[in-house]
Design a protein around this motif. Structure first.
Motif, PDB file in Angstrom:
ATOM      1  N   ARG A 266       0.829  -1.214   0.000  1.00  0.00           N
ATOM      2  CA  ARG A 266       0.000   0.000   0.000  1.00  0.00           C
ATOM      3  C   ARG A 266       0.861   1.261   0.000  1.00  0.00           C
ATOM      4  O   ARG A 266       0.380   2.354  -0.252  1.00  0.00           O
ATOM      5  N   VAL A 267       2.142   1.095   0.346  1.00  0.00           N
ATOM      6  CA  VAL A 267       3.050   2.240   0.291  1.00  0.00           C
ATOM      7  C   VAL A 267       3.471   2.413  -1.154  1.00  0.00           C
ATOM      8  O   VAL A 267       4.217   1.610  -1.702  1.00  0.00           O
ATOM      9  N   VAL A 268       2.930   3.449  -1.781  1.00  0.00           N
ATOM     10  CA  VAL A 268       3.252   3.670  -3.197  1.00  0.00           C
ATOM     11  C   VAL A 268       3.871   5.055  -3.358  1.00  0.00           C
ATOM     12  O   VAL A 268       3.513   5.983  -2.635  1.00  0.00           O
ATOM     13  N   PRO A 269       4.813   5.170  -4.284  1.00  0.00           N
ATOM     14  CA  PRO A 269       5.519   6.441  -4.419  1.00  0.00           C
ATOM     15  C   PRO A 269       4.683   7.508  -5.120  1.00  0.00           C
ATOM     16  O   PRO A 269       3.768   7.181  -5.876  1.00  0.00           O
ATOM     17  N   ASP A 270       5.001   8.764  -4.819  1.00  0.00           N
ATOM     18  CA  ASP A 270       4.475   9.845  -5.648  1.00  0.00           C
ATOM     19  C   ASP A 270       5.653  10.480  -6.391  1.00  0.00           C
ATOM     20  O   ASP A 270       6.734   9.904  -6.427  1.00  0.00           O
ATOM     21  N   GLU A 271       5.460  11.656  -6.952  1.00  0.00           N
ATOM     22  CA  GLU A 271       6.525  12.200  -7.822  1.00  0.00           C
ATOM     23  C   GLU A 271       7.718  12.756  -7.036  1.00  0.00           C
ATOM     24  O   GLU A 271       8.695  13.201  -7.630  1.00  0.00           O
ATOM     25  N   ARG A 272       7.648  12.723  -5.689  1.00  0.00           N
ATOM     26  CA  ARG A 272       8.783  13.168  -4.874  1.00  0.00           C
ATOM     27  C   ARG A 272       9.261  12.057  -3.935  1.00  0.00           C
ATOM     28  O   ARG A 272       9.946  12.318  -2.949  1.00  0.00           O
ATOM     29  N   THR A 273       8.865  10.856  -4.233  1.00  0.00           N
ATOM     30  CA  THR A 273       9.183   9.752  -3.324  1.00  0.00           C
ATOM     31  C   THR A 273       9.752   8.560  -4.075  1.00  0.00           C
ATOM     32  O   THR A 273       9.309   8.252  -5.186  1.00  0.00           O
ATOM     33  N   VAL A 274      10.727   7.939  -3.440  1.00  0.00           N
ATOM     34  CA  VAL A 274      11.227   6.658  -3.928  1.00  0.00           C
ATOM     35  C   VAL A 274      10.875   5.613  -2.886  1.00  0.00           C
ATOM     36  O   VAL A 274      11.052   5.847  -1.690  1.00  0.00           O
ATOM     37  N   VAL A 275      10.341   4.495  -3.335  1.00  0.00           N
ATOM     38  CA  VAL A 275      10.092   3.392  -2.407  1.00  0.00           C
ATOM     39  C   VAL A 275      11.076   2.272  -2.739  1.00  0.00           C
ATOM     40  O   VAL A 275      11.149   1.810  -3.882  1.00  0.00           O
ATOM     41  N   LEU A 276      11.860   1.901  -1.740  1.00  0.00           N
ATOM     42  CA  LEU A 276      12.781   0.781  -1.901  1.00  0.00           C
ATOM     43  C   LEU A 276      12.128  -0.433  -1.273  1.00  0.00           C
ATOM     44  O   LEU A 276      11.553  -0.339  -0.192  1.00  0.00           O
ATOM     45  N   ARG A 277      12.231  -1.564  -1.941  1.00  0.00           N
ATOM     46  CA  ARG A 277      11.641  -2.785  -1.417  1.00  0.00           C
ATOM     47  C   ARG A 277      12.745  -3.672  -0.831  1.00  0.00           C
ATOM     48  O   ARG A 277      13.438  -4.378  -1.573  1.00  0.00           O
ATOM     49  N   PRO A 278      12.920  -3.622   0.470  1.00  0.00           N
ATOM     50  CA  PRO A 278      13.976  -4.432   1.076  1.00  0.00           C
ATOM     51  C   PRO A 278      13.581  -5.919   1.047  1.00  0.00           C
ATOM     52  O   PRO A 278      12.394  -6.238   1.038  1.00  0.00           O
ATOM     53  N   PRO A 279      14.549  -6.793   1.012  1.00  0.00           N
ATOM     54  CA  PRO A 279      14.252  -8.229   0.871  1.00  0.00           C
ATOM     55  C   PRO A 279      13.821  -8.834   2.197  1.00  0.00           C
ATOM     56  O   PRO A 279      14.528  -9.643   2.792  1.00  0.00           O
ATOM     57  N   SER A 280      12.641  -8.469   2.667  1.00  0.00           N
ATOM     58  CA  SER A 280      12.220  -8.849   4.017  1.00  0.00           C
ATOM     59  C   SER A 280      11.364 -10.107   4.076  1.00  0.00           C
ATOM     60  O   SER A 280      11.183 -10.668   5.149  1.00  0.00           O
ATOM     61  N   LEU A 281      10.822 -10.550   2.940  1.00  0.00           N
ATOM     62  CA  LEU A 281       9.808 -11.616   2.992  1.00  0.00           C
ATOM     63  C   LEU A 281      10.338 -12.950   2.482  1.00  0.00           C
ATOM     64  O   LEU A 281      11.026 -13.015   1.465  1.00  0.00           O
ATOM     65  N   VAL A 282       9.983 -13.991   3.203  1.00  0.00           N
ATOM     66  CA  VAL A 282      10.278 -15.344   2.736  1.00  0.00           C
ATOM     67  C   VAL A 282       8.941 -16.055   2.542  1.00  0.00           C
ATOM     68  O   VAL A 282       8.106 -16.087   3.451  1.00  0.00           O
ATOM     69  N   VAL A 283       8.746 -16.576   1.338  1.00  0.00           N
ATOM     70  CA  VAL A 283       7.520 -17.296   1.024  1.00  0.00           C
ATOM     71  C   VAL A 283       7.783 -18.794   1.199  1.00  0.00           C
ATOM     72  O   VAL A 283       8.610 -19.362   0.490  1.00  0.00           O
TER      73      VAL A 283
END
Ligand code: SAH
Length: 559
Positions: free
Chosen positions: A182-199
């Motif tokens: 749900r955390v999505v970037p806008d035109e002044r934001t970068v979202v980094l996806r850290p490798p936190s999940l193990v499926v």
């Protein structure tokens, strides 16, 4: 594969040199330039075009689509003076390729990407998926505008300049680390996806890939977890060859890791199953594989006809790089050490070693220096910083594993941090190269420091080296307070070696004060030796040839 596009004689010659240097990585493309570029673009991960930048740009223009996925392109001029990273600097690897090409051809690499050119960390070089306004936020980082870093946890990020901080309240731009979809970037934001999940995935024999991907996608979507934060798919070792599971992971671009079934049986899970226990040997595959190693289950087991899926979130792991800086001169510092130093956000070491590499540290690097002596405190603080989730570099001279910081640090370090060692040129090797070839046959390193080791133990080893006829490299040979140990050690060797046995004294190897002396066991004056000297004593076979110490490779024993 790297496509080499060459349409002139000079271009073809340079391309052949690259192909010779990297035979398994390269493919030549000739003929008409437009056609060659088009074919190489379709078939390769990267291109080196031996064409003018103008020609290359015109030919590439209609092909460019996506800076993350397009092949990186390097253009090399006819005079092979420059290797220009044209497009795909980060995502396509062109910046790195320009450097490699330049190294082979003796050209100058030309890299114009702002974040690389100014030595600031490129936000898209972390190896993590990045979403949003990379260019705008990078610009803001470079311009010194206040940028807020938002992260619920400490991840081992490279250093960021002081204008990037968690408490930049008046921030114009944001860098957000989150696995929340749900955390999505806008035109002044970068979202980094850290490798936190193990499926975690369990599957019956013959499961279809489709069934697994459908179940995994639904599990992630329902919990609002970003697929970009999935570190890996985990399963039991007995499922390691389950084709549908492997194919499903492959389709999503996730690596597969397998866990020993017996260890999965030990993991505490909310939804164990007796049926699974009877069949596989562990009451849980999906939940246990996901949580294995300390993860917190965020999606409990979900089932379809032939598959089970669970998702766990894992805490960030900090990293500790133990780095030897070599004897002192910059050209004996390996590129790998430079990379690790620039990746670290915390550097721990003695002030003199930190000074040696200060120009290599990125702006924003936190430096923890200390004076001589409190070695254990230094080791502990490095490990503690890594435990807090940081990327830490612990530095030492020579090789960090030889009479140095690696041992005390790794005595404290647990399984909760990642450790990498970068080898360095230890004093004996630097000295050996200056002296000739004294280490051409079996040799022993002995430290004469009896501060932490009883002298009896040291003496026993010197005696063994003497009896074994080893070439001996003495570290820590002598200091102001310790002056009798070296004469004593030399006396032990003298009982087994002639007085004319060659001895090399190398002081301050690789530093401006460097001095190299070749003398003999019977002539050595201990006053010529201090703590900045390493002493190499030859074996009975070592000779001096043209002023150089040489220990022959093969011994012909004369009985
Ligand atoms: N980790 C270091 C060794 C530390 S023990 C390495 O791998 O080189 C310190 C001893 O190493 C010194 O007393 C000296 O004997 C030797 N030493 C370290 N650097 C040296 C240099 N540049 N020249 C000569 N001897 C050196």
């Amino acid at each position: 594969m790297i496509g080499l596009v060459a349409v002139t004689a000079a271009g073809r010659q340079a391309a052949r040199e690259l192909a010779g240097a990297w035979p398994d990585e390269t493919q030549m493309y000739g003929g008409a330039a437009a056609d060659a570029v088009r074919r190489a673009w379709a078939e390769c991960d990267a291109l080196v075009c031996f064409l003018a930048t103008g020609a290359t740009v015109r030919l590439l223009a209609p092909l460019l689509a996506d800076k993350q996925r397009d092949p990186g392109v390097v253009a090399v001029d006819e005079g092979r003076r420059f290797a220009v990273a044209l497009t795909g600097g980060h995502g396509g690897g062109a910046n790195a390729l320009a450097n490699r090409v330049a190294a082979v051809l003796g050209a100058e690499p030309v890299v114009t990407t702002a974040t690389d050119a100014t030595g600031l960390p490129g936000l898209d070089t972390l190896g993590w998926p990045v979403e949003g306004a990379v260019a705008a936020v990078s610009r803001a980082v470079l311009d010194g505008s206040p940028v807020r870093l938002e992260s619920a946890q400490t991840w081992p990020l490279p250093p960021l300049p002081p204008n990037v901080s968690a408490d930049a309240h008046d921030a114009t731009h944001r860098i957000v680390l989150s696995d929340d979809a749900r955390v999505v970037p806008d035109e002044r934001t970068v979202v980094l996806r850290p490798p936190s999940l193990v499926v975690g995935v369990g599957a019956a024999r013959g499961v279809a890939a489709e069934e697994v991907t459908t179940l995994v996608d639904a599990a992630l979507a329902e919990a609002s977890l970003s697929p970009a934060s999935v570190r890996c798919v985990a399963t039991a070792d007995v499922k390691a060859d389950e084709a549908g599971l492997l194919e499903a992971a492959h389709r999503r671009g996730w690596p597969v890791v397998t866990r020993p079934t017996s260890e999965l049986a030990q993991v505490d899970v909310p939804n164990p199953s007796d049926v699974v226990r009877a069949e596989v040997g562990t009451p849980s595959v999906a939940e246990a594989s996901a949580a294995y190693g300390g993860g917190e289950l965020v999606v409990p087991k979900r089932k379809s006809a032939m598959a089970t899926v669970a998702v766990a979130r894992h805490a960030p792991r900090g990293g500790l790089a133990v780095i030897g800086l070599g004897p002192g001169s910059r050209d004996l510092l390996p590129p790998r050490a430079v990379d690790e130093l620039r990746r670290a956000s915390v550097v721990v070491g003695l002030d003199q070693y930190v000074d040696q590499v200060r120009d290599l540290l990125r702006p924003g690097t936190r430096v923890l220096v200390s004076g001589l002596g409190d070695e254990e405190a230094r080791a502990r603080s490095a490990v503690d910083e890594a435990r807090r989730g940081h990327a830490v570099a612990l530095i030492g001279s020579g090789d960090a594993g030889v009479y140095a910081m690696a041992s005390p640090a790794l005595e404290f370090a647990g399984t909760d941090i990642d450790v990498v060692g970068v080898p360095g040129v230890t004093a004996a090797l630097a000295a050996s190269a200056l002296l000739g070839a004294p280490l051409g046959h079996d040799h022993a390193y002995v430290s004469l420091s009896d501060l932490h080791t009883p002298w009896e133990a040291i003496e026993r080893r010197v005696t063994a080296a003497a009896e074994g006829d080893f070439v001996v490299a003495f570290y820590n040979p002598r200091s102001r307070g310790r002056d009798w140990q070296l004469p004593k050690a030399l006396a032990i060797l003298s009982a087994h070696r002639r007085p004319d046995t060659p001895v090399g004294l190398v002081r301050e190897a690789g530093r401006p004060e460097e001095s190299v002396t070749v003398t003999a066991l019977g002539d050595l004056d201990p006053d010529d030796v201090d703590m900045r000297t390493v002493v190499l004593v030859g074996s009975t076979n070592t000779t001096v040839v043209a002023g150089r110490m040489v220990t022959p490779r093969g011994y012909r024993w004369l009985s």
